[in-house]
Design a protein around this motif. Sequence first.
Motif, PDB file in Angstrom:
ATOM      1  N   LEU A 152      59.854  19.916  32.179  1.00 32.30           N
ATOM      2  CA  LEU A 152      59.341  19.252  33.768  1.00 32.30           C
ATOM      3  C   LEU A 152      59.642  20.426  34.381  1.00 32.30           C
ATOM      4  CD1 LEU A 152      60.853  15.719  34.029  1.00 32.30           C
ATOM      5  CD2 LEU A 152      58.380  16.425  33.876  1.00 32.30           C
ATOM      6  N   LEU A 164      56.004  -1.759  43.879  1.00 30.66           N
ATOM      7  CA  LEU A 164      56.792  -0.650  45.073  1.00 30.66           C
ATOM      8  C   LEU A 164      56.664  -0.240  45.928  1.00 30.66           C
ATOM      9  CD1 LEU A 164      59.314   0.495  43.784  1.00 30.66           C
ATOM     10  CD2 LEU A 164      58.249   2.508  42.747  1.00 30.66           C
ATOM     11  N   PHE A 193      54.592   5.526  35.752  1.00 30.98           N
ATOM     12  CA  PHE A 193      55.267   4.808  35.253  1.00 30.98           C
ATOM     13  C   PHE A 193      55.657   2.828  35.476  1.00 30.98           C
ATOM     14  CE2 PHE A 193      55.885   9.281  34.623  1.00 30.98           C
ATOM     15  CZ  PHE A 193      56.041   9.449  33.010  1.00 30.98           C
ATOM     16  N   ASP A 200      62.416  18.683  41.553  1.00 30.05           N
ATOM     17  CA  ASP A 200      61.087  19.667  42.120  1.00 30.05           C
ATOM     18  C   ASP A 200      61.138  19.824  43.241  1.00 30.05           C
ATOM     19  OD1 ASP A 200      62.240  22.326  40.046  1.00 30.05           O
ATOM     20  OD2 ASP A 200      61.797  20.136  38.943  1.00 30.05           O
ATOM     21  N   VAL A 255      65.384  10.270  45.081  1.00 29.76           N
ATOM     22  CA  VAL A 255      66.042   8.949  44.124  1.00 29.76           C
ATOM     23  C   VAL A 255      65.172   9.409  42.325  1.00 29.76           C
ATOM     24  CG1 VAL A 255      66.135   6.825  43.790  1.00 29.76           C
ATOM     25  CG2 VAL A 255      66.265   7.874  46.214  1.00 29.76           C
ATOM     26  N   ASP A 256      66.539   8.618  41.513  1.00 29.17           N
ATOM     27  CA  ASP A 256      65.747   8.736  40.206  1.00 29.17           C
ATOM     28  C   ASP A 256      66.518   7.293  39.165  1.00 29.17           C
ATOM     29  OD1 ASP A 256      63.691  10.424  38.316  1.00 29.17           O
ATOM     30  OD2 ASP A 256      65.005   9.005  37.286  1.00 29.17           O
ATOM     31  N   ARG A 257      65.942   6.595  39.115  1.00 34.59           N
ATOM     32  CA  ARG A 257      66.513   5.641  37.517  1.00 34.59           C
ATOM     33  C   ARG A 257      67.525   6.049  36.679  1.00 34.59           C
ATOM     34  NH1 ARG A 257      61.773   2.303  35.695  1.00 34.59           N
ATOM     35  NH2 ARG A 257      60.691   3.751  34.345  1.00 34.59           N
ATOM     36  N   ALA A 258      66.886   7.174  36.256  1.00 30.85           N
ATOM     37  CA  ALA A 258      68.148   8.021  34.694  1.00 30.85           C
ATOM     38  C   ALA A 258      68.860   8.572  35.442  1.00 30.85           C
ATOM     39  CB  ALA A 258      66.647   8.417  33.868  1.00 30.85           C
ATOM     40  N   ARG A 295      55.952  12.121  42.760  1.00 32.95           N
ATOM     41  CA  ARG A 295      54.584  13.179  41.989  1.00 32.95           C
ATOM     42  C   ARG A 295      54.901  12.546  40.371  1.00 32.95           C
ATOM     43  NH1 ARG A 295      55.561  18.906  41.381  1.00 32.95           N
ATOM     44  NH2 ARG A 295      57.858  19.124  40.107  1.00 32.95           N
ATOM     45  N   TYR A 296      54.437  12.394  39.594  1.00 31.09           N
ATOM     46  CA  TYR A 296      53.621  11.388  38.644  1.00 31.09           C
ATOM     47  C   TYR A 296      55.230  10.827  38.058  1.00 31.09           C
ATOM     48  CZ  TYR A 296      51.805  15.970  36.833  1.00 31.09           C
ATOM     49  OH  TYR A 296      51.082  17.060  37.267  1.00 31.09           O
ATOM     50  N   VAL A 297      54.896   9.315  39.118  1.00 30.83           N
ATOM     51  CA  VAL A 297      56.308   8.422  39.269  1.00 30.83           C
ATOM     52  C   VAL A 297      55.095   7.102  39.030  1.00 30.83           C
ATOM     53  CG1 VAL A 297      56.709   8.873  41.403  1.00 30.83           C
ATOM     54  CG2 VAL A 297      58.257   7.223  39.985  1.00 30.83           C
ATOM     55  N   LEU A 300      58.407   8.995  27.848  1.00 30.29           N
ATOM     56  CA  LEU A 300      58.290  10.954  27.865  1.00 30.29           C
ATOM     57  C   LEU A 300      60.325  11.193  27.538  1.00 30.29           C
ATOM     58  CD1 LEU A 300      56.544  11.820  30.949  1.00 30.29           C
ATOM     59  CD2 LEU A 300      56.587  11.577  28.253  1.00 30.29           C
ATOM     60  N   PRO A 307      64.613   3.048  43.690  1.00 31.27           N
ATOM     61  CA  PRO A 307      64.537   3.235  45.383  1.00 31.27           C
ATOM     62  C   PRO A 307      64.895   2.047  46.354  1.00 31.27           C
ATOM     63  CG  PRO A 307      63.245   4.085  44.108  1.00 31.27           C
ATOM     64  CD  PRO A 307      63.526   3.346  43.106  1.00 31.27           C
ATOM     65  N   GLY A 344      61.564   8.892  41.931  1.00 32.64           N
ATOM     66  CA  GLY A 344      61.275   9.193  40.924  1.00 32.64           C
ATOM     67  C   GLY A 344      61.385  10.802  40.549  1.00 32.64           C
ATOM     68  N   ALA A 360      68.563  12.520  34.454  1.00 36.04           N
ATOM     69  CA  ALA A 360      68.186  13.159  35.537  1.00 36.04           C
ATOM     70  C   ALA A 360      68.438  13.355  37.373  1.00 36.04           C
ATOM     71  CB  ALA A 360      66.518  12.571  36.065  1.00 36.04           C
TER      72      ALA A 360
HETATM   73  C1  LIG Z   1      57.133  12.920  34.745  1.00 40.27           C
HETATM   74  S1  LIG Z   1      59.170  12.569  35.630  1.00 40.27           S
HETATM   75  C2  LIG Z   1      57.985  13.506  37.119  1.00 40.27           C
HETATM   76  C3  LIG Z   1      60.068  13.647  37.772  1.00 40.27           C
HETATM   77  C4  LIG Z   1      59.839  14.817  39.219  1.00 40.27           C
HETATM   78  N1  LIG Z   1      58.797  13.980  40.358  1.00 40.27           N
HETATM   79  C5  LIG Z   1      58.270  15.948  38.579  1.00 40.27           C
HETATM   80  O1  LIG Z   1      57.119  15.803  39.013  1.00 40.27           O
HETATM   81  O2  LIG Z   1      58.952  17.180  37.814  1.00 40.27           O
HETATM   82  C6  LIG Z   1      59.492  10.477  36.695  1.00 40.27           C
HETATM   83  C7  LIG Z   1      60.436  10.608  36.676  1.00 40.27           C
HETATM   84  O3  LIG Z   1      60.024   9.367  37.406  1.00 40.27           O
HETATM   85  C8  LIG Z   1      61.143   8.525  37.275  1.00 40.27           C
HETATM   86  N2  LIG Z   1      61.484   7.053  37.618  1.00 40.27           N
HETATM   87  C9  LIG Z   1      60.039   6.062  36.690  1.00 40.27           C
HETATM   88  N3  LIG Z   1      60.069   4.797  37.788  1.00 40.27           N
HETATM   89  C10 LIG Z   1      60.914   5.360  38.449  1.00 40.27           C
HETATM   90  C11 LIG Z   1      61.494   4.268  39.010  1.00 40.27           C
HETATM   91  N4  LIG Z   1      60.939   2.927  39.181  1.00 40.27           N
HETATM   92  N5  LIG Z   1      62.642   4.139  39.999  1.00 40.27           N
HETATM   93  C12 LIG Z   1      63.094   5.617  40.068  1.00 40.27           C
HETATM   94  N6  LIG Z   1      62.884   6.761  38.757  1.00 40.27           N
HETATM   95  C13 LIG Z   1      61.804   6.152  38.181  1.00 40.27           C
HETATM   96  C14 LIG Z   1      61.749   8.702  35.579  1.00 40.27           C
HETATM   97  O4  LIG Z   1      63.021   8.215  35.360  1.00 40.27           O
HETATM   98  C15 LIG Z   1      61.435  10.376  35.631  1.00 40.27           C
HETATM   99  O5  LIG Z   1      62.902  11.321  35.904  1.00 40.27           O
END
Ligand SMILES: C[S@@+](CC[C@H](N)C(=O)[O-])C[C@H]1O[C@@H](n2cnc3c(N)ncnc32)[C@H](O)[C@@H]1O
Length: 281
Positions: A28, A137, A130, A63, A81-84, A125-127, A18, A110, A58, A87
Motif C-alpha cells: 500500500l 454506507l 470492498f 496515506d 477510520v479503518d475497521r482493521a 480511496r480504494y474502499v 487483501l 465509520p 478505509g 491498519a
Molecule cells: C485497499 S486498502 C486502502 C487503504 C487506503 N485508503 C489507501 O488508499 O492507501 C482498503 C482499506 O479499507 C478498509 N476497509 C474496508 N471496508 C471498510 C469499512 N467498511 N470500514 C472501515 N474500513 C474499511 C480495509 O481494512 C483496508 O485497510
Amino acid sequence: MSSPAQPNGESAPAAYVLGHSDRELRRLAAQAVLIEPITRGLLLDAGLAPGMRVLDIGTGRGDVAFLASELVGETGAVVGVDRAPEAVAAARSRLETHVPHNVSFEEGDPSELEYGEPFDALIGRYVLQFQPDPAVLLRRLAALLRPGAIVAFHEIDWSNRRSVPPVELWDRLCALVVETVAAGGAETQSGSKVPSVFAAAGLPAPTIRMTTVVGAGANSRDVVGRLAAIVRTLLPSMEERGLVAPGEIDADALEDVLLQEIAATSSFVASTSDLTAWCRV
Ligand SMILES: C[S@@+](CC[C@H](N)C(=O)[O-])C[C@H]1O[C@@H](n2cnc3c(N)ncnc32)[C@H](O)[C@@H]1O
C-alpha cells in the motif's frame, strides 16, 4: 457484488481479500507514492481547503488522511477510520513524525462511531470496492456531513486492462487478479460504478475523471511492479482456489520476468484505471 443477507436484511461484509500483513501494508505504501498525484488532484479539485474537518474512511496506513491533513492545515482536522486494528496501528505509528498535528485514527465501522461535530468532507480511496453495498454506507455517512460538504472518492477499475501486442503473462495475471478479487467479494469495476453508487446513496451526480497509468515496453517498471505486488498478495488465495498450481508462479522472479517479456515485444500494457469522483451535498 453480493454477500449473504443477515437477519436484519443487510449484507454481511465479505472477508477483506487483501489482508493486512506487513508485506501488504508495504505494498500500500509503494502504491500510495505512485497514485499520490491522482488523489491530490482529486482533493484539490473537490475543494479541500484550510480549516476543514475531514473524515477518511478505509484509511489503511493513513496515506490519504495524511495528504488531506496537509491541505486542511493546522486549523483543520482529519479523522481516519479503518475497521482493521493492524491498519490503525500502522497509521498511528506514523503520527509522531507527521506535521501538522491535526490527524487522528479510529478503529471501527465509520458509520457507527461518534465524532462530536459534523464534517466538511467525506473522502476515501480504494474502499467502496470492498463494501457489500457501498450506497448504504455512503447514505449513512452523508448524515455526518454539513450542508454543502464535499464527498470525494478515488476508486480502482480493471476494465481497461490489456497488452498490445499481447503479452500472454500480463493478460493472464490481470485475469487471475480480477477473478481472485471478485471471488473474495470485492468489486473490480468500482470506479465505473461510482456514479450509480452515488445516485443510489441519494448524492448528486459527481464530477468524474479517469487516469490509467500505463507502461511502454522496457519503460514499464511502475505498472509491472504494481501488478507483481498485488499478485504476490493474492497468490495464496489464487492457490487455495485452484486458479494456479502451488509453486507455479514464482513471486520473487515475477517482476523481472514480466518486464523482460513486455520489453521484448515493446508492448503497451495497462492494468487498472484510477477514477476520481466528487460532489457537494
Ligand atoms: C485497499 S486498502 C486502502 C487503504 C487506503 N485508503 C489507501 O488508499 O492507501 C482498503 C482499506 O479499507 C478498509 N476497509 C474496508 N471496508 C471498510 C469499512 N467498511 N470500514 C472501515 N474500513 C474499511 C480495509 O481494512 C483496508 O485497510
